[in-house]
Design an enzyme around this catalytic site. Structure first.
Site, mmCIF file in Angstrom:
data_model
loop_
_atom_site.group_PDB
_atom_site.id
_atom_site.type_symbol
_atom_site.label_atom_id
_atom_site.label_comp_id
_atom_site.label_asym_id
_atom_site.label_seq_id
_atom_site.Cartn_x
_atom_site.Cartn_y
_atom_site.Cartn_z
ATOM 1 N NE ARG A 65 -48.153 -5.113 7.271
ATOM 2 C CZ ARG A 65 -47.479 -3.559 6.990
ATOM 3 N NH1 ARG A 65 -48.430 -2.858 6.821
ATOM 4 N NH2 ARG A 65 -46.370 -3.387 7.067
ATOM 5 C CG ASP A 76 -62.889 -7.212 9.403
ATOM 6 O OD1 ASP A 76 -63.235 -8.157 8.622
ATOM 7 O OD2 ASP A 76 -61.875 -6.575 9.306
#
Ligand SMILES: *[C@@H]1O[C@H](CO)[C@@H](O)[C@H](O)[C@H]1NC(C)=O
Ligand SMILES: *[C@@H]1O[C@H](CO)[C@@H](O)[C@H](O)[C@H]1NC(C)=O
Ligand SMILES: *[C@@H]1O[C@H](CO)[C@@H](O)[C@H](O)[C@H]1NC(C)=O
Ligand SMILES: *[C@@H]1O[C@H](CO)[C@@H](O)[C@H](O)[C@H]1NC(C)=O
Ligand SMILES: *[C@@H]1O[C@H](CO)[C@@H](O)[C@H](O)[C@H]1NC(C)=O
Ligand SMILES: *[C@@H]1O[C@H](CO)[C@@H](O)[C@H](O)[C@H]1NC(C)=O
Ligand SMILES: *[C@@H]1O[C@H](CO)[C@@H](O)[C@H](O)[C@H]1NC(C)=O
Length: 812
Positions: free
Chosen positions: A517, A630
């Site tokens: 995920r 990120d």
């Protein structure tokens, strides 16, 4: 009576039948007429046709085109600079063997100047080569391959005698300003030759010696082969992204100055770009004319006039901008307006000098109004007498100071660079210049009013085929406003494609095998129809109406190609579904591997280096504007050899670092706690340095094996707790402040190193790694190195060691 009418009828029938057939060849004494739509030569494989093509209102050129492309893309033209009339013009193969293009009124506008007493024929070969050859001997008298216009077909050679010249502009097929040719030093180059300036821009003019080129092979020959491989005698070579036989390709010098290899998608009749010479279009000279600057945007480039300047021609940026002020102003009454990160290529006055900014300004004013601006970088002063080839790049650490009259200062002092302006394309079709027809009447002859000759001005036509350049400028708009039948024009590499939802549903067996995920979605493992194993990411928050934006973004990501970046194979955008298809990495993410602890020190160092290379490419080389935002171990994937590839880039939002206003801030904070740079928390401008910070944290995690999200040292004396960064910094500082003893630093590093790894280690490498990591996690973003600097520091270390090793070998 009846019989004769029947005969006439049959004759008419037959002649119309004959006329409806395109020709296979043209023989002596016959001709093709502009008025007869079936007067066309066809190659025996049906791939190419040759005939008259309208290039404007009542303006025709004799051309060769691809029959399978939806816009019948032109591959060659006989008379691009001198179109002929739509009535009475013919292409004739004369009895003497000369092939001539005759405008109405028997004006020869073009000829092959061949002659032959034997039988000759004009045929269009399967390769797209139009040849005039002797029937018996097969001897070729003339061939179009020897006279290219803007396109090179497979096996058509570029030599010392031939060159490609671009079109003038979108829809204007006359000879333009860009040339692809062999220079006198035997090197293949791209040249911009404008009305005021002329310069070479490929290979990059900043290198004295073009990288990888060889000057000493004077054969000067280059061509593209049938598999999409291009090789030049100066050793320049490239392969199409869809390398392999069977694809129809063309190498075209587009009117925007970029040389592109296109591959035909036969089903849709659209072209895909499978290679291009310039990845940073602002480095193409002349696109934005004098007194303007070029700005990279997301997938496009903009031109922008300098403050106090305005566009000269509203539909043509290459004309540049003109001053809105009186240029003969008193320089004693002037101001310098600073433009950060702006440089102008060339046109310096005298030598650059190391000087203070004040002295530099004074030198400029001494030249009176001849000095238009100064460029000041790192203590050096450059006086500019023309403002050509301007561009804004965040990587350029310098400023240009424009000299402008003081009155009116209030007008431009605020506008420290206007917003980039787009060309108004919507309006341009209304503004088509109609052709100027000059019908010269023969006064002495009253029954014949000859159409004599045309001066051609060509409007913007429906030639979508060459609109790539315009696409560059308006893609974003198109993407938002239209359906996506323009996909063929996205800068996707071949192999990158659109999948249907059904296909992906099947590949993942109903999204059953979840492997992760990530930000904004869930990742599933799947097997594509062609057997490739893929990681398929299904995005959560999808908005049915964002398809244009989505396509634009994925096509950028699809274009990015680096061995340390995960490769995207395609996407799916159907109704509310948004999916991304990536290559699957056997060894999973760095996060998994760190926790299971299979990586030795050498591998950890290589992962740090590879990740840095991937990020450096994102920041600096590919599009200039992609921030990751990120960076964390979950987003660094490892292949079967534990080589790292950065994943999940480009998804957040592609930051337009080129936007001239202040760096726009993100609407939402991106990132993961523990890896986020302080700028996010303090709401400071977001730059590529946020990725550098996160990278530093990842490297610390590689070294210590401790996660920044869970590791805290509780300081029992004060009762406070500290994170990973202060802990490492304190250990290292403590050791180096005591004495300057290598031994102490080494022991401090040993103290912080992941205790679970017991393999061999090279202390010098560890030291570099720790040093780099600590620099990357500086609070002040300006103290952090750039990613390319990080790569340099890590590889420099390696090289130094190699040198030492070599020396030792030499001496022993
Ligand atoms: C020069 O280039 C041609 C074409 O690529 C090649 O065949 C030839 O061997 C080269 N000659 C030399 C001396 O390198
Ligand atoms: C520009 O300034 C000069 C000198 O100040 C003056 O002679 C000239 O008329 C001005 N031109 C225009 C167009 O205002
Ligand atoms: C500077 O240039 C202007 C216009 O070109 C001219 O009128 C003026 O005399 C010049 N001044 C000096 C000091 O050369
Ligand atoms: C500008 O000032 C300098 C010195 O102050 C003077 O020599 C020069 O003539 C002035 N130029 C004009 C155009 O007034
Ligand atoms: C700036 O100039 C100094 C001295 O001239 C030089 O040592 C340094 O390398 C330069 N820096 C850059 C980034 O060019
Ligand atoms: C573009 O041109 C059209 C027609 O000339 C005009 O109506 C429209 O306002 C222009 N748009 C911009 C943004 O200038
Ligand atoms: C097309 O380009 C030629 C050459 O620069 C120019 O003369 C002609 O005016 C152009 N046509 C249009 C419509 O701009």
């Amino acid at each position: 009576m009846l019989a004769s009418s029947l005969m006439i009828f049959a004759f008419l029938l037959q002649s119309s039948y004959v006329a409806a057939q395109p020709h296979r060849s043209l023989n002596k004494g016959s001709s093709l007429s502009v008025e007869e739509p079936n007067d066309i030569l066809v190659s025996s494989n049906g791939v190419f046709k040759a005939g008259f093509r309208g290039v404007g209102d009542n303006a025709y050129c004799f051309a060769i085109w691809f029959t399978q492309s939806s816009d019948s893309t032109i591959a060659w033209m006989a008379n691009r600079d001198q179109p002929v009339n739509g009535r009475g013009s013919i292409l004739s193969l004369l009895k003497d063997g000369n092939l001539v293009l005759r405008d109405v009124g028997s004006i020869d506008t073009w000829a092959t100047n061949t002659n032959s007493v034997s039988l000759v024929e004009l045929v269009l070969l399967d390769s797209g080569n139009l040849v005039l050859r002797a029937l018996e001997s097969g001897l070729i008298l003339w061939e179009s391959f020897k006279f290219p216009t803007d396109t090179l077909l497979p096996y058509q050679q570029i030599t010392r005698y031939t060159k490609l010249v671009s079109y003038r502009s979108q829809g204007n097929y006359s000879s333009g300003r860009y040339t692809f040719y062999y220079d006198n030093d035997n090197i293949l180059r791209l040249l911009h030759d404008g009305p005021e300036t002329s310069s070479l821009y490929w290979p990059s003019p900043t290198f004295c010696w073009p990288e990888g080129r060889y000057k000493f092979n004077s054969s000067r020959i280059a061509f593209l082969d049938s598999s999409g491989y291009f090789l030049s005698s100066d050793q320049f070579a490239f392969s199409a992204a869809d390398f392999g036989v069977g694809v129809k390709r063309r190498l075209t010098l587009d009117f925007d100055g970029n040389l592109r290899l296109y591959s035909l998608q036969e089903k849709e009749g659209k072209w895909l770009v499978s290679w291009q010479a310039m990845n940073q279009p602002c480095k193409i000279h002349g696109f934005c004319g004098p007194n303007s600057i070029c700005v990279h945007g997301f997938q496009r480039r903009y031109c922008s006039c300098l403050p106090a300047f305005e566009m000269k021609n509203n539909h043509d940026w290459s004309a540049g901008c003109r001053p809105k002020f009186n240029t003969s102003f008193n320089v004693n009454e002037s101001v310098f307006v600073q433009l950060r990160n702006v440089d102008f290529y060339g046109y310096d006055y005298g030598q650059p000098m190391p000087q203070s900014l004040e002295v530099c300004k004074g030198r400029c004013l001494q030249l009176n109004t001849t000095c238009k601006a100064i460029m000041y970088r790192n203590g050096s002063c450059y006086l500019k007498i023309f403002l050509f080839n301007g561009f804004l790049s965040r990587n350029f650490q310098g400023s240009t100071y424009l000299v402008l009259p003081k009155n009116g200062h209030q007008l431009y002092s605020k506008a420290i660079l206007v917003k980039p302006t787009r060309l108004n394309c919507s309006g341009s079709t209304n503004d088509v210049k109609s052709l100027e027809r000059i019908y010269l009447q023969k006064h002495e002859n009253h029954f014949l009013a000859y159409l004599l000759w045309f001066v051609i001005a060509i409007g913007v036509i429906e030639m979508f085929g060459i609109s790539i350049g315009c696409w560059f400028l308006y893609k974003a708009e198109l993407g938002r406003q239209t359906r996506h039948d323009h996909q063929g024009y996205l800068f996707v590499l071949a192999g990158f494609r659109k999948f249907t939802y059904k296909e992906l549903h099947k590949a993942t067996t109903g999204f059953s095998n979840e492997i992760g995920r990530g930000s904004g979605g869930t990742v599933y493992k799947g097997v594509l129809l062609d057997g490739r194993v893929a990681a398929i990411k299904r995005l959560n928050d999808t908005n049915k109406n964002d398809e244009g934006e989505f396509l634009a973004e994925v096509s950028t990501i699809g274009r990015i190609n680096h061995m340390n970046l995960i490769e995207m194979w395609g996407f799916c955008a159907e109704k509310k579904h948004r999916l991304l298809v990536y290559e699957h990495m056997e060894c999973g993410s760095l996060a998994e591997n760190l926790s299971s602890n299979v990586l030795d020190w050498e591998q950890r160092f290589e992962i740090a280096l590879g990740t840095a290379k991937g990020l450096a490419y994102l920041h600096e080389e590919c599009l200039e504007w992609v921030l990751h935002c990120d960076v964390k171990p979950e987003n660094i994937l490892l292949d079967s050899n534990y080589k790292p590839k950065v994943a999940d880039f480009g998804l957040s939002k592609l930051l337009e670092r080129g936007s001239l206003s202040n760096i726009s801030s993100f609407s939402t904070i991106r990132g993961t706690r523990g890896y986020m740079a302080p700028e996010w928390i303090f709401n400071l401008p977001i730059t590529s340095k946020v990725d550098v910070y996160s990278y530093g944290i990842v490297v610390l995690e590689l070294i210590t094996g401790k996660s920044p999200t869970t590791f805290y040292v509780v300081n029992t004396d004060v009762g406070s707790s500290d994170g990973l960064v202060p802990w490492v910094r304190e250990k290292i500082n403590a050791s180096s402040s005591k004495t300057n003893n290598d031994h102490d630093i080494a022991s401090a590093i040993e103290e912080i190193m992941d205790p679970r790894v017991d393999a061999q280690l090279c202390m010098a490498k560890m030291e570099v790694l720790v040093k780099v990591a600590l620099q990357c996690v500086q609070e002040d973003k300006d103290e952090r190195p750039s990613m390319s600097k990080v790569v340099e520091m890590l590889t420099h270390h390696e090289n130094k060691r190699n040198v030492v090793v070599n020396e030792v070998q030499l001496h022993s």
